[in-house]
Design a protein around this motif. Sequence first.
Motif, PDB file in Angstrom:
ATOM      1  N   ARG A  29      -6.026  -5.402  -0.053  1.00  0.00           N
ATOM      2  CA  ARG A  29      -6.922  -4.605  -0.926  1.00  0.00           C
ATOM      3  C   ARG A  29      -6.864  -5.455  -2.237  1.00  0.00           C
ATOM      4  NH1 ARG A  29      -6.330   0.082  -3.682  1.00  0.00           N
ATOM      5  NH2 ARG A  29      -4.691   0.543  -2.651  1.00  0.00           N
ATOM      6  N   TYR A  31       4.759   0.433  -5.321  1.00  0.00           N
ATOM      7  CA  TYR A  31       3.333   0.259  -5.565  1.00  0.00           C
ATOM      8  C   TYR A  31       3.121   0.761  -7.121  1.00  0.00           C
ATOM      9  CZ  TYR A  31      -1.451   1.590  -5.739  1.00  0.00           C
ATOM     10  OH  TYR A  31      -2.805   1.723  -5.956  1.00  0.00           O
ATOM     11  N   GLU A  37       0.803  -1.028  -0.134  1.00  0.00           N
ATOM     12  CA  GLU A  37       0.004   0.173  -0.087  1.00  0.00           C
ATOM     13  C   GLU A  37       0.939   1.346   0.186  1.00  0.00           C
ATOM     14  OE1 GLU A  37      -3.307   1.886  -0.623  1.00  0.00           O
ATOM     15  OE2 GLU A  37      -3.766  -0.075   0.596  1.00  0.00           O
ATOM     16  N   PRO A  72      -7.816   6.997   3.242  1.00  0.00           N
ATOM     17  CA  PRO A  72      -7.767   5.605   3.556  1.00  0.00           C
ATOM     18  C   PRO A  72      -8.501   4.533   2.718  1.00  0.00           C
ATOM     19  CG  PRO A  72      -8.462   7.174   5.385  1.00  0.00           C
ATOM     20  CD  PRO A  72      -8.643   7.876   4.136  1.00  0.00           C
ATOM     21  N   HIS A  73      -7.819   3.314   2.422  1.00  0.00           N
ATOM     22  CA  HIS A  73      -8.291   2.373   1.637  1.00  0.00           C
ATOM     23  C   HIS A  73      -8.952   1.403   2.619  1.00  0.00           C
ATOM     24  CE1 HIS A  73      -6.941   4.112  -2.159  1.00  0.00           C
ATOM     25  NE2 HIS A  73      -5.920   4.259  -1.615  1.00  0.00           N
ATOM     26  N   GLU A  74     -10.103   0.687   2.217  1.00  0.00           N
ATOM     27  CA  GLU A  74     -10.739  -0.266   3.044  1.00  0.00           C
ATOM     28  C   GLU A  74     -10.309  -1.516   2.377  1.00  0.00           C
ATOM     29  OE1 GLU A  74     -15.044  -1.794   4.494  1.00  0.00           O
ATOM     30  OE2 GLU A  74     -15.005  -0.044   3.135  1.00  0.00           O
ATOM     31  N   ASN A 126     -10.406  -5.665   1.578  1.00  0.00           N
ATOM     32  CA  ASN A 126     -11.575  -6.252   1.363  1.00  0.00           C
ATOM     33  C   ASN A 126     -11.270  -7.835   1.045  1.00  0.00           C
ATOM     34  OD1 ASN A 126     -10.090  -5.807  -1.102  1.00  0.00           O
ATOM     35  ND2 ASN A 126     -11.666  -4.811  -2.122  1.00  0.00           N
ATOM     36  N   LYS A 155      -6.808  -5.581  -6.047  1.00  0.00           N
ATOM     37  CA  LYS A 155      -6.831  -4.848  -7.136  1.00  0.00           C
ATOM     38  C   LYS A 155      -7.239  -5.696  -8.559  1.00  0.00           C
ATOM     39  CE  LYS A 155      -5.419  -1.283  -9.744  1.00  0.00           C
ATOM     40  NZ  LYS A 155      -6.467   0.144  -9.562  1.00  0.00           N
ATOM     41  N   SER A 173       1.143   2.135   6.698  1.00  0.00           N
ATOM     42  CA  SER A 173       0.155   2.710   6.049  1.00  0.00           C
ATOM     43  C   SER A 173      -1.347   2.654   6.817  1.00  0.00           C
ATOM     44  CB  SER A 173      -0.134   1.484   4.753  1.00  0.00           C
ATOM     45  OG  SER A 173      -0.183   0.228   5.095  1.00  0.00           O
ATOM     46  N   GLU A 228      -1.274  -4.271   3.421  1.00  0.00           N
ATOM     47  CA  GLU A 228      -1.118  -3.082   4.278  1.00  0.00           C
ATOM     48  C   GLU A 228       0.043  -3.403   5.404  1.00  0.00           C
ATOM     49  OE1 GLU A 228      -4.601  -2.679   6.148  1.00  0.00           O
ATOM     50  OE2 GLU A 228      -4.371  -3.952   7.665  1.00  0.00           O
ATOM     51  N   PHE A 253      -1.976   7.671   7.162  1.00  0.00           N
ATOM     52  CA  PHE A 253      -2.595   7.397   5.861  1.00  0.00           C
ATOM     53  C   PHE A 253      -2.039   8.325   4.957  1.00  0.00           C
ATOM     54  CE2 PHE A 253      -6.301   6.166   8.291  1.00  0.00           C
ATOM     55  CZ  PHE A 253      -6.440   4.549   7.915  1.00  0.00           C
TER      56      PHE A 253
END
Length: 204
Positions: A198, A109, A98, A144-146, A148, A200, A136, A132, A140
């Motif tokens: 996360r 990244y 991240e 911020p990225h949640e 999943n 992609k 990170s 993460e 941030f």
Amino acid sequence: MPESHPKTLILSPHIDDEVLGCFSFLGPDCFVLHFGAEDRPYVSREERIAELWRAADVLGFAWEVLDFPVNHYRMQDLIAPAEDAINRLKPTTVLMPEPSYNQDHRAVYDAGLVATRPHDTNWFARQVLIFEQPDSVLWFHGAPHEPNYFREIQIEHKLAAYALYASQIRGHRSPEILQAQARLRGANIGKPYAEAFRVKRMVD
């Protein structure tokens, strides 16, 4: 490089980032590409690589350390070695960090996004995940990225692996912070401890 193709390739900015963010993937089917290892007054490049040897021996992953200057990575320089590793190893899953306040993480990244793009002459990794780390999560970079995607871990095993990188254990990424982060991500999925990612790309 290993003779057989690993299922997982981790693009790791520095030695120890793979344990901090991708411990649940480390094993015989994993290859870690580290982009650099530096000499510092308190620890030499050779000592860093010796720590990596010990961790890889315990966890079973294969690895390579490139020679880019730490804290001075340039995204455009990292694309070719990342693409080369992907095309040679043909992994199912590629992981990259991240982006954070750490400029090397941002460079890896960005290079990773280019290297994993849909392209007719490049190997197509079916899964591309962003991992993460404490930096990170604690501070941030941008919005911020949640996460999943989650993988349950045994926290005592992750902390034991991290302890093999004794030169890198610092207050802002202490074992206590790693455990708290893993407890939070475990709570996200109703488990004691987990790592979070996360997605992609995810192709069935």
